[in-house]
Design an enzyme around this catalytic site. Structure first.
Site, PDB file in Angstrom:
ATOM      1  N   GLY A 246       0.870  -1.161  -0.005  1.00 16.63           N
ATOM      2  CA  GLY A 246      -0.030   0.126   0.016  1.00 16.63           C
ATOM      3  C   GLY A 246       0.648   1.270  -0.021  1.00 16.63           C
ATOM      4  O   GLY A 246       0.522   2.161  -0.843  1.00 16.63           O
TER       5      GLY A 246
ATOM      6  N   SER B 222      -3.189   9.387   8.167  1.00 21.36           N
ATOM      7  CA  SER B 222      -2.328   8.380   7.458  1.00 21.36           C
ATOM      8  C   SER B 222      -1.216   8.984   6.939  1.00 21.36           C
ATOM      9  O   SER B 222      -1.184   9.965   6.237  1.00 21.36           O
ATOM     10  CB  SER B 222      -3.138   7.800   6.193  1.00 21.36           C
TER      11      SER B 222
ATOM     12  N   ASP C  88       0.441  -0.601  13.246  1.00 22.36           N
ATOM     13  CA  ASP C  88       0.911  -1.916  12.528  1.00 22.36           C
ATOM     14  C   ASP C  88       1.269  -2.952  13.416  1.00 22.36           C
ATOM     15  O   ASP C  88       1.615  -3.980  13.117  1.00 22.36           O
ATOM     16  CB  ASP C  88       2.306  -1.493  11.509  1.00 22.36           C
TER      17      ASP C  88
HETATM   18  C1  S3P Z   1       3.074   3.973   6.139  1.00 23.40           C
HETATM   19  C2  S3P Z   1       1.856   4.250   6.881  1.00 23.40           C
HETATM   20  C3  S3P Z   1       0.927   3.544   7.804  1.00 23.40           C
HETATM   21  C4  S3P Z   1       1.432   1.927   7.830  1.00 23.40           C
HETATM   22  C5  S3P Z   1       1.967   1.505   6.870  1.00 23.40           C
HETATM   23  C6  S3P Z   1       3.490   2.198   6.248  1.00 23.40           C
HETATM   24  C7  S3P Z   1       3.916   4.500   5.469  1.00 23.40           C
HETATM   25  O1  S3P Z   1      -0.279   3.287   6.976  1.00 23.40           O
HETATM   26  O2  S3P Z   1       0.459   1.444   8.291  1.00 23.40           O
HETATM   27  O3  S3P Z   1       2.424  -0.135   7.095  1.00 23.40           O
HETATM   28  O4  S3P Z   1       5.083   4.082   5.279  1.00 23.40           O
HETATM   29  O5  S3P Z   1       3.814   5.635   5.298  1.00 23.40           O
HETATM   30  P1  S3P Z   1      -1.333   4.615   6.799  1.00 23.40           P
HETATM   31  O6  S3P Z   1      -0.811   5.590   6.231  1.00 23.40           O
HETATM   32  O7  S3P Z   1      -2.595   4.042   5.978  1.00 23.40           O
HETATM   33  O8  S3P Z   1      -1.854   4.593   8.072  1.00 23.40           O
END
Ligand code: S3P
Length: 449
Positions: A110, A183, A331
């Site tokens: 993601g 986020s 996480d």
């Molecule tokens: C991350 C942000 C978090 C985290 C993901 C890594 C990042 O997600 O859960 O494992 O590297 O910016 P969200 O932005 O959806 O909270």
């Protein structure tokens, strides 16, 4: 233990492996965990669009971060890998990326897809971002909404999920975006688009999130103003190549930390771990439960403080996880659920609805797995009550989610019988070599394929 046994996952079309995990020895030793995933992604991205050659050390050799490096190869960036954990990135400049010939495959990540959506929305070429079965179910409107407000031309499937189809936009306008969701991925996507937008781009958040994008943009020479819960920059600036030293990933350290806490007679040292307060809420939560975790030798690094963590066994009691800690340990809930299953009394988690849109629905995945091991769990929309007690052996499905698989491997060290954990291949997205390293510490954990 190895068995001649194989299963196929239709979504991936590949054989998948399982683990057999079981109680074994006390957790003892001194380790380094793999490089931070969030920092490794950003290091490749920023080095690629910088002017000059950047060196990255401590790079996470995981499938997620390698996918990001592969994508920048498709975008015309030369990236050398002279040794494990090192990348030499020949940056092409903020205006130097080239149109890719094919879709860009973010795999399970993601972070890759959401950050890239911001970077690519501001290019003069079209691109398509795709992912695996899990990523293809994850919500993308949280990034496409603000990017469209900036003038980006970006489409998703009707339900807001990938693939993302990005068309070249004439030019983007800076925005002042109040994100409805805490986020770092959303904040980062908007800031990366803002690098090529007209005027000022600013983001405010309902709760401060990890600020690696802001810190690293500054290290790459960008004039950026930021603090807890906000960041702003002016478009049109150029990035200068720099060296990046990636610290150990706290989210990976979380698994051996909980294993050492749960197993009697354990004593564990983990060196060189990033301890950004927006990442380490689990330490606070575990301490409230009675854990013994010392943070030693704290020193400052370019992406935040780094420390040595010293952990020994302690009996745990259930808590109400403070709402303010939830975003700082988002996480770490799978492994917190594992700890809660072994604690005396009830652990209550609320305000964690984001867990439902991670690599799996982590509330349901953990609740179902725990029930399979005889643990009582009451699910709510945004959390769960976990009734600590006796954990039995049994069979659990990780749903292909790396952190669910590792959480059950840890919990199995306190189970009354062996635990079969299904579909563990995606552990390689964030923690390559997890099972061998954990066996070296004393955990009972074998793969069967
Ligand atoms: C991350 C942000 C978090 C985290 C993901 C890594 C990042 O997600 O859960 O494992 O590297 O910016 P969200 O932005 O959806 O909270």
């Amino acid at each position: 233990m190895r068995a001649c046994w194989q299963r196929w996952t239709p979504s991936r079309g590949q054989p998948v492996a399982d683990w057999i995990a079981h109680a074994a020895d006390p957790v003892r030793g001194r380790i380094h965990v793999p490089g931070d995933k969030s920092v490794s992604h950003r290091a490749i991205m920023l080095a690629s669009i910088a002017d000059g050659v950047s060196r990255i050390d401590g790079f996470l050799e995981g499938e997620d971060t390698r996918a990001t490096a592969r994508i920048f190869g498709q975008l015309g960036v030369r990236i050398e890998a002279p040794s494990d954990g090192t990348r030499i990135v020949h940056g092409v400049g903020i205006d130097g990326l080239q149109a890719p010939d094919n879709a860009l495959d973010c795999g399970n990540s993601g972070t890759a897809m959401r950050l890239l959506s911001g970077l690519l929305a501001a290019q003069f070429f079209a691109s398509t971002l795709v992912g695996d079965g899990s990523l293809s179910r994850r919500p993308m409107r949280r990034v496409t909404d603000p990017l469209r407000l900036m003038g980006a031309l970006i489409d998703t499937d009707a339900d807001g999920t990938p693939p993302l189809h990005i068309s070249p936009a004439a030019s983007l306008e800076g925005i002042d975006y109040g994100s409805p969701v805490a986020s770092a991925q959303v904040k980062s996507a908007v800031l990366l688009a803002g690098l090529r937008a007209r005027g000022m781009t600013s983001v405010t958040e309902p709760h401060p999130t990890r600020d690696y994008t802001e810190r690293m943009l500054r290290a790459f020479g960008i004039d950026i103003d930021y603090g807890p819960g906000f960041a702003r920059l002016i478009g049109g600036q150029r990035l200068r190549a720099t060296a990046v030293l990636v610290p150990g990933d706290f989210s990976s350290a979380a698994f051996p930390i909980v294993a050492a806490t749960l197993v009697p007679d354990s004593a564990l040292v983990i060196e060189n771990v990033g301890i950004d307060p927006r990442r380490t809420g689990l330490i606070e939560a575990l301490r409230l439960m009675g854990a013994r975790i010392d943070v030693q030798d704290v020193r400052s690094g370019p992406t935040g403080d780094i420390a040595t963590l010293v952990v020994s066994h302690a009996p745990l009691r259930g808590i109400d996880v403070p709402a303010t800690l939830v975003p700082d340990m988002i996480d770490e809930f799978p492994v917190l659920f594992a700890a809660a299953a072994c604690a005396e009394g009830v652990t209550r988690v609320r305000g964690a609805a984001e867990l439902r849109v991670k690599e799996s629905d982590r509330i349901t995945a953990m609740a179902e797995g725990l029930r399979g091991l005889g643990v009582t769990v009451h699910e709510t929309e945004d959390g769960a009550d976990i009734i600590g007690g006796v954990v039995q052996g049994g069979d659990v499905d990780s749903l292909g989610d790396h952190r669910i698989a590792m959480a059950f491997a840890v919990l199995a060290q306190r189970a009354g019988g062996a635990v079969r954990i299904r579909d563990i291949d995606n552990v390689a997205t964030s923690y390559p070599g997890f099972d061998a390293q954990m066996r070296g510490l004393g955990l009972g954990l074998e793969a069967i394929d």
